[in-house]
Design a protein around this motif. Structure first.
Motif, short mmCIF file in Angstrom:
data_model
loop_
_atom_site.label_atom_id
_atom_site.label_comp_id
_atom_site.label_asym_id
_atom_site.label_seq_id
_atom_site.Cartn_x
_atom_site.Cartn_y
_atom_site.Cartn_z
N GLN A 17 42.52 74.94 -14.76
CA GLN A 17 43.52 75.97 -14.52
C GLN A 17 44.85 75.59 -15.17
N ILE A 18 45.40 76.52 -15.94
CA ILE A 18 46.73 76.37 -16.54
C ILE A 18 47.68 77.37 -15.91
N TYR A 19 48.82 76.86 -15.47
CA TYR A 19 49.91 77.71 -14.98
C TYR A 19 50.86 77.92 -16.15
N PRO A 20 50.79 79.06 -16.84
CA PRO A 20 51.46 79.19 -18.14
C PRO A 20 52.94 78.88 -18.15
N ARG A 21 53.66 79.20 -17.09
CA ARG A 21 55.10 78.92 -17.05
C ARG A 21 55.39 77.43 -17.17
N SER A 22 54.40 76.60 -16.83
CA SER A 22 54.67 75.18 -16.67
C SER A 22 53.80 74.27 -17.53
N PHE A 23 53.17 74.82 -18.57
CA PHE A 23 52.30 73.96 -19.38
C PHE A 23 53.02 73.44 -20.61
N GLN A 24 53.55 74.33 -21.44
CA GLN A 24 54.29 73.91 -22.63
C GLN A 24 55.17 75.04 -23.12
N ASP A 25 56.45 74.74 -23.29
CA ASP A 25 57.42 75.69 -23.82
C ASP A 25 57.49 75.51 -25.34
N THR A 358 36.78 73.19 -10.38
CA THR A 358 38.00 73.67 -11.02
C THR A 358 39.08 72.60 -10.86
N LEU A 359 39.64 72.19 -11.99
CA LEU A 359 40.67 71.16 -12.03
C LEU A 359 42.01 71.81 -12.33
N TYR A 360 43.04 71.48 -11.58
CA TYR A 360 44.36 72.07 -11.78
C TYR A 360 45.23 71.16 -12.63
N GLN A 361 45.93 71.76 -13.60
CA GLN A 361 46.74 71.00 -14.54
C GLN A 361 47.65 70.00 -13.82
N GLY A 362 47.70 68.79 -14.33
CA GLY A 362 48.57 67.76 -13.79
C GLY A 362 47.93 66.90 -12.73
N ASP A 363 46.88 67.41 -12.07
CA ASP A 363 46.19 66.57 -11.09
C ASP A 363 45.52 65.39 -11.78
N GLU A 364 45.16 65.56 -13.04
CA GLU A 364 44.55 64.46 -13.78
C GLU A 364 45.54 63.34 -14.09
N ARG A 394 56.14 73.16 -5.40
CA ARG A 394 55.71 71.75 -5.45
C ARG A 394 54.52 71.52 -6.36
N SER A 395 53.70 72.56 -6.55
CA SER A 395 52.53 72.40 -7.42
C SER A 395 52.72 73.08 -8.77
N ARG A 396 53.88 73.66 -9.02
CA ARG A 396 54.09 74.44 -10.23
C ARG A 396 55.08 73.80 -11.20
N THR A 397 55.43 72.55 -10.95
CA THR A 397 56.41 71.88 -11.81
C THR A 397 55.82 71.64 -13.19
N PRO A 398 56.68 71.52 -14.21
CA PRO A 398 56.19 71.44 -15.59
C PRO A 398 55.33 70.21 -15.87
N MET A 399 54.42 70.38 -16.80
CA MET A 399 53.53 69.32 -17.25
C MET A 399 54.35 68.28 -18.01
N PRO A 400 54.29 67.00 -17.62
CA PRO A 400 55.02 65.96 -18.35
C PRO A 400 54.16 65.39 -19.48
N TRP A 415 62.38 75.40 -16.05
CA TRP A 415 62.63 76.37 -14.99
C TRP A 415 62.49 75.76 -13.60
N LEU A 416 61.65 74.73 -13.46
CA LEU A 416 61.55 73.93 -12.24
C LEU A 416 61.73 72.47 -12.62
N PRO A 417 62.16 71.62 -11.69
CA PRO A 417 62.31 70.20 -12.02
C PRO A 417 60.98 69.54 -12.38
N LEU A 418 61.07 68.51 -13.18
CA LEU A 418 59.90 67.68 -13.48
C LEU A 418 59.59 66.77 -12.30
N ASN A 419 58.37 66.22 -12.28
CA ASN A 419 58.05 65.19 -11.29
C ASN A 419 59.02 64.02 -11.44
N ASP A 420 59.39 63.43 -10.31
CA ASP A 420 60.44 62.40 -10.31
C ASP A 420 60.14 61.24 -11.26
#
Length: 532
Positions: A17-25, A358-364, A394-400, A415-420
């Protein structure tokens, strides 16, 4: 013991699963987009997944970040346009991947042309495309239904003197699936995207799409307490899971099947017996995969999971294929819920159970808790009930992606903060570390491709000590045993009678000799052979 069957791609495969707002700008506005996804497809392909599911990309005022659709047959400009979508689809298919879209049939945006017509007058031809009712005798809402986001499910429209129904935000009026013209229009939406080449849909809140014809009051939930969400004051007996919805689900399936090997994944939160009905029958099938969220919803302990898995497997009809999910754009991150050590165990569980994962982006990457200041929270669910702690940001923050500015996600503040910990917890860092969680996911996904027992094999739970969950997977001449220690103490595992360990295929910890034990936070995939 459940048996293996003939397998279309969506049974063997893994969905990402890709959350388009938070995958890559790609254009420097701080919001992810379709061109950004296209630029990162090699990463997705290298993971070893089979399909991508995109959260909604349709034109939207973004009251609920795309789940308020203003045009079902277009692309939201912040994400791109139809040409960008076509280019993405071509690039996805060129890599041997499938592309699934998020279909939102229960409600539209209040800015959709259909709703603007519907609310323009009581005699407008599209009035009945939505659910309008006169006030109750006291002038209040027509019934007691509560929105999933809190407050009444009814919004007063002064201009026409009636209320309209909304199961979610007032900006998301519910569509009336009892109206044949509305149903035909929504089927045309599915045709539009199937004709364009998409490989299927994840269908949002499918069990909501039909309401009781008489709009009866929902019964009070006797177990409700003020600490629980306002939505749960009532039992949604009359506002969800109506018998007629199954007929419409079967129509969607018939349409999908007319396009060949397409897949429908239905979002459905229901007890096992009612959940299983959404498979339909062999003669009149419904969705291929009614989404199963039980790994998200239940306690993380071996006894609970053993019961959950066993009861779910037992509930499936003979023609039904299971599926599993650990994380999504709506749930807290798995690493935040159970910690990084157990997140490795969870990865092994997800990718070795029988069924489509189903794997959600960033959980990997093991993204955990993310600090989001109150002035940067965007989720309307949180803003309406902040005391509940249920916000989905909390689960929609951008992909680092790297330790470059803004984690390589954008050239500006996202648009949302990155993981700390994004400077060290990012794709580039984990690609360079053979012991990283990302590399562990890749190795598990590779094992699924190499060992049919993991992808499509028969499944059986086996006896295990406290805090240990174990089960067998078998296909052809291959027998595998998965052993997962969900606790903090060393435990022994029990081999099925007549078997010995031939080799350890995978461990959540560094390789070691097989000695009949499973260490704290350890998961093992063992290849067995019969004793000679």
């Amino acid at each position: 013991m459940a048996q293996a069957r003939d397998t279309p791609w969506w049974e063997r495969g893994v969905v990402y699963q890709i959350y388009p707002r938070s995958f890559q700008d790609s254009n420097g506005d701080g919001i992810g987009d379709l061109a950004g996804i296209a630029a990162r497809l090699d990463y997705v392909a290298a993971l070893g997944v089979d399909a991508i599911w995109l959260s909604p990309i349709f034109p939207s005022p973004m009251a609920d970040f795309g789940y308020d659709v203003a045009d079902y047959c277009g692309v939201e400009p912040i994400f791109g346009d139809l040409a960008a979508f076509d280019a993405l689809l071509e690039a996805v298919h060129a890599r041997g991947l499938k592309l699934l879209l998020d279909f939102v049939p229960n409600h539209s945006s209040d800015q959709h042309a259909w709703f603007k017509e519907s609310r323009s007058s009581r005699d407008n031809p599209k009035r009945d495309w939505y659910i309008w009712r006169d006030p109750a005798p006291d002038g209040g809402p027509p019934n007691n239904w509560v929105s999933d986001f809190g407050g009444s499910s009814w919004e007063w429209d002064e201009a026409t003197g009636q209320y309209y129904l909304h199961a979610f935000l007032k900006e998301q009026p519910d569509l009336n699936w009892r109206n044949p013209a509305l149903r035909a229009a929504m089927m045309d939406v599915m045709r539009f995207w199937f004709d364009r080449g998409v490989d299927g849909f994840r269908i949002d809140v499918l069990w909501h799409i039909v309401k009781h014809a008489d709009l009866l009051d929902n019964p009070v939930n006797p177990a409700w307490t003020p600490e629980v969400r306002e939505r749960d004051k009532l039992l949604q007996h009359h506002s969800t899971d109506q018998p007629e919805a199954h007929a419409f689900s079967a129509e969607m399936r018939a349409l999908a099947d007319s396009y060949g090997e397409r897949v429908l994944i239905g979002e459905i939160f229901l007890p096992n017996d009612r959940h299983a009905r959404w498979y339909g029958t062999p003669e009149r099938p419904q969705v291929h995969l009614p989404f199963n969220f039980q790994l998200v919803e239940n306690e993380w302990d071996a006894g609970s999971l053993r019961q959950v898995i066993g009861e779910y497997e037992a509930s499936l009809p003979g023609h039904g294929w299971p599926n599993w999910v650990l994380g999504s754009h709506d749930a807290a991150r798995i690493a935040a819920r159970i910690g990084e050590a157990q997140a490795r165990v969870a990865a092994m569980l997800l990718l070795t159970l029988r069924g489509t994962p189903t794997l959600y982006q960033g959980d990997e990457l093991g993204i955990g808790e993310v600090t989001i200041p109150s002035d940067r929270m965007r989720d309307p669910q949180h803003l309406r009930e902040p005391e509940r702690g249920i916000g989905r940001d909390r689960s929609r923050t951008p992909m680092p992606w790297s330790d470059a500015p803004f984690a390589g996600f954008s050239t500006v503040e996202p648009w949302l903060p990155l993981n700390d910990d994004w400077r060290t917890r990012n794709v580039a860092a984990q690609e360079a570390d053979e012991g990283s969680l990302l590399q562990f996911y890749r190795s598990l996904l590779k094992l699924r491709r190499e060992h049919p027992a993991l992808a499509i094999g028969i499944f059986a739970l086996t006896e295990a000590e406290d805090e240990v969950l174990s089960y067998m997977r078998e296909a052809g001449s291959e027998t595998l045993l998965v052993v997962l220690n969900l606790g903090s103490q060393q435990r022994r595992y029990t081999l099925p009678p007549g078997y010995v360990v031939r080799e350890t295929l995978a461990s959540t910890k560094p390789d070691r000799a097989s000695d009949g034990t499973v260490q704290p936070d350890e998961g093992l995939i063992l290849r067995l052979e019969g004793e000679h």
